[in-house]
Scaffold this motif. Structure first.
Motif, short mmCIF file in Angstrom:
data_model
loop_
_atom_site.label_atom_id
_atom_site.label_comp_id
_atom_site.label_asym_id
_atom_site.label_seq_id
_atom_site.Cartn_x
_atom_site.Cartn_y
_atom_site.Cartn_z
N THR A 8 -7.58 3.59 10.02
CA THR A 8 -9.00 3.53 9.70
C THR A 8 -9.78 4.45 10.63
N ARG A 32 -13.25 6.78 -1.29
CA ARG A 32 -13.58 5.66 -0.39
C ARG A 32 -12.40 5.24 0.48
N ALA A 60 -15.39 -4.60 -2.54
CA ALA A 60 -15.82 -3.38 -3.23
C ALA A 60 -16.92 -3.68 -4.25
N ILE A 111 -16.59 -3.08 3.30
CA ILE A 111 -15.29 -2.58 2.84
C ILE A 111 -14.45 -2.15 4.04
N PHE A 127 -10.28 -1.84 -0.33
CA PHE A 127 -10.17 -0.93 -1.47
C PHE A 127 -9.56 -1.63 -2.69
N ILE A 128 -9.04 -2.83 -2.47
CA ILE A 128 -8.39 -3.59 -3.54
C ILE A 128 -9.45 -4.47 -4.20
N GLU A 129 -9.61 -4.34 -5.49
CA GLU A 129 -10.74 -5.01 -6.16
C GLU A 129 -10.69 -6.53 -6.05
N GLU A 130 -9.49 -7.10 -6.05
CA GLU A 130 -9.40 -8.56 -6.00
C GLU A 130 -10.09 -9.15 -4.77
N GLY A 184 -10.46 -3.15 5.99
CA GLY A 184 -9.31 -2.23 6.02
C GLY A 184 -8.79 -2.00 4.61
N GLY A 185 -7.47 -1.87 4.47
CA GLY A 185 -6.87 -1.58 3.18
C GLY A 185 -7.29 -2.56 2.09
N MET A 186 -7.48 -3.82 2.47
CA MET A 186 -7.90 -4.83 1.50
C MET A 186 -9.25 -4.51 0.87
N PHE A 191 -24.94 6.41 -11.92
CA PHE A 191 -24.34 5.06 -11.96
C PHE A 191 -23.51 4.86 -13.23
N HIS A 244 -4.84 -2.95 -8.07
CA HIS A 244 -6.03 -2.64 -8.86
C HIS A 244 -7.11 -2.21 -7.87
N LYS A 245 -7.35 -0.92 -7.80
CA LYS A 245 -8.17 -0.38 -6.71
C LYS A 245 -9.57 0.04 -7.17
N MET A 246 -10.44 0.22 -6.19
CA MET A 246 -11.80 0.69 -6.45
C MET A 246 -11.80 2.09 -7.07
N TYR A 275 0.83 -1.22 0.00
CA TYR A 275 0.00 0.00 0.00
C TYR A 275 0.85 1.26 0.00
N ALA A 285 -20.40 -3.25 -2.99
CA ALA A 285 -20.79 -1.84 -2.86
C ALA A 285 -21.06 -1.23 -4.24
N ARG A 286 -20.24 -1.56 -5.22
CA ARG A 286 -20.45 -0.99 -6.55
C ARG A 286 -21.71 -1.54 -7.20
N ILE A 293 -10.07 4.73 5.30
CA ILE A 293 -9.27 3.54 5.64
C ILE A 293 -7.81 3.89 5.89
#
Lengths: 567, 567
Positions: A429, A421, B414, B399, B407-410, B403-405, A407, A254-256, A195, B417-418, A425
């Protein structure tokens, strides 16, 4: 949908609400004259509007990516960064001793707010560097200061924070990265960090990593951690970037959202580092950086919220739909008006809190007074959690104002919500912030809290003449908050405080927001009084439900077992 | 992170909380025996867990896309859809006259909840078809019913709703799509529709579009709108898909989430359509479909929340961090426990409300009683807005737990939420739901509302013996809600109701949730009582702030001008 910096809000808050006059009256900040303040706000606004804001969509659509081990940044980001650096905005609050402008953090806070509205992912880079400069100012040797700080201020080099490891997130003390003495005063740093924001880029000549690691014999936990400066390129004898250090960007996440900001996994393989601060004193140095950064992240939330509000407002004023009176646009519908007004009132409250916080930091620096220090420390977790919650909530409401268009990514409304978002965090957090507030920040028996509550009550007393109804509501909310604060201080088992920490923090912010809005009603024009009335009558009552929750303690909650939750 | 359907929650809610026994006791639903109910829940759970849930990530990563005018769906979606169709889940509540199973909507609601948790984007397709079947049952000619409904039930064909146009979103009456008589009993449909979910796919043999359009001479507004069945392929004499109709998918939207569900812009160029219902009676038919769909969307929110909770729970039970007691996992931290418990308690409340709503729909159908109809109509906007708000809030908290995870798409957190974000917008935004509640649904002078409030108060009276503290809190909340309801009913200017509509709706849901949790504490085991205690003591007090806002009226709000907001 061009961004327009809310200069008049900053000016009004500084002139009438958060006590910036006290800062400007100190010898330390004698340079912060009204003319200088106005010039700063107007220059930063211009840059944010004209240069930074146009980059925001490209940052989302064309994320930073890794190309043969080098991070390639989003289109235009290099030019945007250069503009920020050349404007002097990175080092504006660094002391003049080290080449900064020595301006108040209050002004930096306003400038960061604007840049965050314009492009959150790019703004994160100078924000990290600002934190690094402050950590070095307070903890580094003179040699390191002289070598690094001028280049960080000029923007030739940029700074990062390396705390987190896969097994060490909120629990920094669990980190495993090692530092071994090389025998020449330097250290070999080995380990993996995750991170890492802006860990690399294609527009600065060097990247300066501040890395937490454990020296041989360092005790487990946070007390055995030291801080190191580990540059990407090792400076040569003249201080220019020289040979490559043994570190690399392994991958980008690969982030949101926040796609324009590269978030890296970093590998240190015996990289050369220099100790910053004393051996095993890394956490203290890191906290300097983190406290600054927490306010900085709070402001990211507020700035993103402002961007989302402006975006939604433009849509609501333009979109015709249904039997709306007046302009015929959806802004004439009471529920749309309610959403937009809620957004605006919350931004005003959160922005006031971040600026109050910055004023306390400035006053602590200018006067050395312990009371100001305690106030700054108390306000920091509130700023961080509330500012970023407001960022998320306002941007979510912004999507809602857009209806179906919200959307659809092309609209841009969703990007604000996705980008902001992470702010609830990172840098601790919001749950960690709340725990900090009810534990460490109430260790003084509530002294800092009660001082603020007295100030709120005095403000309400003074406002009774011109705004009796609003003043009474704010006074009453402060009383309820005082009772809960007393209850929290009386709890010896920290879990009883932790169980209600998040709602307590939010209630404190709600009441502080009421305080700021009340002052705004008293000192501002009729429009400000209307917004304050909306906030105090419709939004402030939220504290009732929050404080009921804050006083419930841990017993009933912890009686619900993990198995029950999963049943 | 496998999904496990919460069968015991559904069974408990149906057996003890929402009065499903009344439904099962009617002649109309005599088939819904306890054995049948159990078999349905268990079969739907199995399919959702084993077949649908594994498709969820692929839907996000490999969005549906347009390939030479044909929509190619995400990997595995064809097989998933086939499993849903073959399981009989599409037509389970369609009447037996038209080939459905004639089972209660209460059971469909539970099944849809599971499928929504498993894969929201795929589940949206059968949900649209369910709505279409119901609209046809009530409004179509016998010929259309006979031709279309069996194929919709079997899943050979699927259904869509075409309401929105660029200038006609929440204001459906502004639509411009035209229908001109062909002289042979059919009509030529011409116009553009947007936001058409599942407008095409590569796994059904035909796509049946229900399209709102205006006949020549149709008056402006909703009263001049008619409804047409416009199939992608025109059925031949044997009812098999024949020649291509004059309609096409122009493009697919790039959305924040729900990537697996293709959202199309549709172009109708004189496409052949058949009238459904009377001329100019399109809105009535559409409302049949929309009322069903609103409950369906509510359940999407609840289902997505359940998926997010399970995902977060698994992470919190696994992740070690900090000085947590017991397991050493973060679930032992009070704030993490608070987040997870809040998620669970809110899901229970929202699920109870959707099932109460479904029971009212079933009882209205089985008995024809106006009281049940009014109750179902009153609960629908509450279900929709609260269910989907809970979907957004719970997935946001999910989310945060990561924590930090997060925000990571994998990680997948997330995506919940999307994906769920659109549910507060489509089928009538939650603002529209709230306006419907305080205007149309209070047109009876509050009769339906007061009946529900009486039931809540009676429940609290009855609970006083075993749960005096909780019962008192719920009773008190119902009283406050009653006062606000009386205030709203007394407001002649609808804007005074609209200004507080959203907080009023949420407060109603909060109190209804308290009612359900109180019953759960009385009738359930100790674990259910603990969850109810958490909800009633810590979450129910939220209604205080909400109701304060609901009673403020429009004057102060509308005095804040659009210019002021933009200043």
């Amino acid at each position: 949908m061009p961004y327009r910096a809310p200069i008049s809000d900053f000016q009004f808050l500084m002139d009438h609400i958060v006590g910036f006059d006290q800062v400007a009256a100190t010898d330390h900040f004698a340079d912060a004259t009204p003319d200088m303040t106005q010039a700063i706000l107007s220059e930063a606004a211009k840059m944010s509007e004209d240069i930074i804001a146009p980059l925001n969509r490209a940052g989302d659509l064309h994320p930073a990516h890794l190309d043969n081990g080098i991070v390639r940044t989003s289109p235009g980001f290099a030019e945007g960064y250069t503009a920020i650096a050349e404007g002097g905005w990175i080092g504006m609050s660094a002391s003049q001793d080290v080449g900064g402008l020595g301006l108040p953090m209050t002004l930096t806070t306003a400038v960061n707010d604007m840049m965050a509205s314009a492009c959150l992912s790019l703004q994160l880079s100078p924000l990290m560097t600002q934190g690094q400069i402050e950590a070095l100012e307070h903890h580094a040797s003179d040699a390191i200061k002289a070598l690094y700080i001028p280049k960080l201020i000029s923007g030739e080099w940029n700074g990062t924070m390396n705390l987190t490891e896969p097994q060490a997130g909120s629990d920094v003390g669990a980190l495993r990265t090692k530092a071994e003495p090389n025998g020449d005063g330097t250290y070999a740093i080995t380990g993996q960090k995750i991170y890492i924001s802006w860990a690399d880029n294609d527009f600065t000549q060097n990247v300066c990593h501040l890395v937490l690691a454990r020296l041989p014999g360092g005790v487990p936990g946070t007390k055995g951690i030291s801080l190191f400066m580990v540059p990407k390129l090792i400076p040569d004898a003249d201080g220019n970037p020289g040979i490559k250090n043994d570190l690399r960007v392994v991958s980008l996440e690969h982030k949101m959202g926040l796609h324009g900001s590269p978030t890296a996994v970093m590998e240190y393989s015996g990289a050369k580092g220099w100790l910053v601060g004393p051996e095993n004193g890394g956490m203290a140095a890191m906290f300097t950086m983190m406290n600054n950064a927490r306010l900085g992240v709070a402001v990211q939330g507020v700035g993103a919220a402002e961007g989302a509000l402006q975006h939604a407002l433009a849509y609501a004023q333009d979109r015709k739909q249904g039997k709306a009176s007046g302009s015929g646009s959806i802004i004439e519908h009471p529920d749309v008006r309610r959403m937009l007004t809620t957004m605006k009132a919350d931004i005003f409250a959160a922005r006031a809190i971040t600026l109050m916080n910055a004023v306390a930091i400035d006053m602590a620096l200018a006067t050395g007074d312990e009371g100001w220090k305690a106030r700054a420390a108390f306000l920091t977790p509130i700023s961080k959690a509330f500012g970023t919650d407001v960022g998320c909530e306002v941007s979510a409401t912004g999507i809602q104002v857009h209806g179906g268009m919200g959307f659809i990514e092309e609209t841009g409304a969703a990007q604000y919500a996705r980008d902001v978002r992470v702010t609830t965090i990172y840098e601790g957090t919001n749950g960690i912030q709340a725990m900090d507030l009810v534990a460490r920040k109430l260790m003084d028996g509530g002294e800092a809290a009660f001082r603020i509550l007295e100030e709120i009550e005095q403000g309400a007393e003074a406002a009774k003449v011109t705004q009796p109804e609003l003043a009474e509501a704010v006074w009453q909310s402060a009383e309820t908050l005082r009772e809960t604060t007393e209850w929290l201080v009386a709890q010896d088992d920290l879990n009883d405080r932790f169980a209600g920490a998040v709602p307590y923090l939010r209630a404190f912010a709600r009441v502080l927001g009421g305080h700021a809005h009340l002052a705004s009603a008293v000192k501002g024009d009729a429009a400000r009084a209307r917004l304050a009335t909306f906030y105090i009558k419709r939004m402030l009552p939220e504290h009732l439900g929050l404080l009921a929750q804050a006083r419930e303690g841990a017993k009933d909650l912890m009686a619900i077992s993990a198995d029950e939750l999963a049943a």
